[in-house]
Design an enzyme around this catalytic site. Structure first.
Site, PDB file in Angstrom:
ATOM      1  N   ASP A 126      -5.645   8.530   8.545  1.00 13.69           N
ATOM      2  CA  ASP A 126      -6.052   7.928   9.754  1.00 13.69           C
ATOM      3  C   ASP A 126      -5.895   9.231  10.797  1.00 13.69           C
ATOM      4  O   ASP A 126      -5.235  10.335  10.784  1.00 13.69           O
ATOM      5  CB  ASP A 126      -5.307   6.922  10.068  1.00 13.69           C
ATOM      6  CG  ASP A 126      -5.028   5.739   9.321  1.00 13.69           C
ATOM      7  OD1 ASP A 126      -6.450   5.543   8.922  1.00 13.69           O
ATOM      8  OD2 ASP A 126      -3.947   5.165   9.012  1.00 13.69           O
ATOM      9  N   LYS A 164       0.802  -1.180   0.107  1.00 20.96           N
ATOM     10  CA  LYS A 164      -0.065  -0.014   0.026  1.00 20.96           C
ATOM     11  C   LYS A 164       0.755   1.483  -0.090  1.00 20.96           C
ATOM     12  O   LYS A 164       0.379   2.216  -0.809  1.00 20.96           O
ATOM     13  CB  LYS A 164      -0.876  -0.126   1.147  1.00 20.96           C
ATOM     14  CG  LYS A 164      -1.527   1.309   1.628  1.00 20.96           C
ATOM     15  CD  LYS A 164      -2.503   1.119   2.816  1.00 20.96           C
ATOM     16  CE  LYS A 164      -3.034   2.671   3.128  1.00 20.96           C
ATOM     17  NZ  LYS A 164      -2.264   3.693   3.497  1.00 20.96           N
TER      18      LYS A 164
END
Length: 435
Positions: free
Chosen positions: A121, A22
């Site tokens: 996040d 990722k």
């Protein structure tokens, strides 16, 4: 809202192939903006954050063609810079932290760009200073408009220079590299991040005609070139997913083989899990984890309690701190977990405590885990995933727990883990996806 329903207590068995990385994907995909020629990328992970970035690139005018599963062809020959002025761009870019990575290549190739304050996040402050200070060193001028939350950057005359980065930021280093590769003259970056993902980006750019030396070290030298050509690139397997599977195998007493792990690129990750007492065996480029009834945390040579702390590469990656913490809850012994980078990343331990784990949260950065040695199994509860890494840590805890668990806000897990429910179901896990 997406939720996972997990029936814990099942032992898993079988082989699993890690997805493409990722954190590499977010850099490599943005690098297609550096050239008007086609770029083919293999092993692209099918996860929410990467798919959103591909959608953003397509909206900017990049021609995107899916060649086969996990392989794409990109051609950025007709970029619409006016799209950056649209409400749609603000909405898409603000929802994705990886959108910050479009800045470097756009500044290099078009001399200007703008970006809304990106999301991502909620794990504490994630400042962008390294990106912008690096751009400024190259001659860019930027201003932050607090009214519309946009960063506006003018980079019409980028010139190579020497810079000492204020921190070894992976995304900051990647962004500065991409901006510098088409700048006039030579750029030297000291205190550069040197993660395998940065090495992959540099190797890809060199295949495109760039001139980057010092790859793998924290001192990079970039000789600016006039233009870059197309190339073909294959991404590494995701080291964070590999570490997650190691922790999963230990917690659930499972026998798992992680295929094609690129062990040579994992740094000290396997060794840190070994310090928790987890047995690992290398079989070619595969990692075999046997089923273990018990695993015991090592102490330091003087007998003091082990400390696991994150650090810039080749230190232990911060993205696996949450996995190490949850894995230690069923070990024999104690360990101090020290998350240095993000002050909110350990706050998910309250869910583990509710499940029966023995954890003392010392402060926002440190937690003392007292291993239960399986004397008391964790119990299933209903909980909410706060971010990607905490989410998969809670998933691992739920798979090892007694009873049923519900993990709400499971979209967070989908942001970083490809089809995690169906892949683990093939190993024998009981996971149900609830909309």
């Amino acid at each position: 809202m997406l939720s996972f329903k997990i029936q814990g207590g099942n032992r898993l068995r079988g082989e699993i192939i890690p997805q493409g990385a990722k954190n590499e994907a977010l850099q490599i995909l943005c690098a297609v903006l550096l050239t008007a020629e086609p770029v083919i990328i293999h092993n692209v992970p099918d996860i929410r954050d990467v798919n959103k970035l591909i959608e953003l690139l397509a909206s900017m005018g990049v021609k995107v063609e899916k060649l086969k599963e996990s392989s794409y062809r990109f051609e950025a020959s007709n970029i619409d810079m006016q799209y950056l002025e649209s409400p749609a761009y603000k909405e898409k870019a603000a929802a994705l932290r990886g959108s910050i990575m479009v800045l470097g290549p756009l500044l290099a190739r078009f001399g200007k760009s703008k970006i809304p304050k990106p999301g991502g996040d909620k794990i504490g402050r994630r400042r962008l200073d390294t990106h912008f200070l690096g751009f400024e060193k190259l001659g860019a001028k930027f201003v932050y408009d607090s009214q519309d939350s946009f960063y506006h950057i003018d980079a019409s005359n980028l010139k190579g220079t020497y810079m000492l980065l204020d921190e070894a930021s992976v995304t900051g280093t990647a962004n500065v590299i991409m901006a510098a590769v088409l700048a006039k003259g030579t750029t030297t970056i000291y205190n550069a991040a040197c993660e395998p993902y940065i090495q992959q980006l540099c190797k890809m750019i060199n295949r495109m005609g760039g001139k980057i030396s010092g790859i793998g070290s924290n001192l990079l030298t970039i000789e600016g070139v006039e233009a870059l050509k197309g190339t073909e690139h294959t991404m590494l397997p995701d080291m964070i997913e590999i570490g997650s599977f190691i922790g999963l195998a230990a917690m659930t007493q499972s026998e798992i083989t992680i295929k094609n792990a690129r062990i040579d690129q994992l740094g000290m990750i396997p060794e840190v899990f070994r310090k928790l007492g987890i047995a690992l065996e290398y079989r070619g480029d595969d990692i075999y984890i046997p089923a273990q009834e018990h695993y015991e945390i090592e102490t330091f040579i003087d007998g003091s309690i082990l400390t696991v702390a994150d650090a810039p590469w080749p230190g232990f990656t911060p993205d696996l701190i949450s996995i190490i913490l949850v894995t230690a809850t069923q070990a024999k012994g104690s360990v101090l977990i020290h998350q240095k980078m993000f002050e909110s990343r350990l706050f998910f331990v309250d869910k583990l405590i509710d499940m029966g784990a023995q954890i003392i949260l010392c402060d926002p950065h440190r937690a003392n885990v007292i291993g239960l040695n399986r004397a008391v199994p964790l119990r299933g509860i209903q909980m909410t995933s706060p971010d990607i890494r905490a989410g998969v840590s809670l998933l691992i805890a739920a798979l090892s727990a007694k009873g049923t668990s519900i993990i709400d806000n499971a979209e967070q897990i989908d942001r970083g883990y490809q089809h995690i429910d169906t892949r683990l179901q093939k190993l024998g896990a009981s996971i149900e996806r609830l909309q």
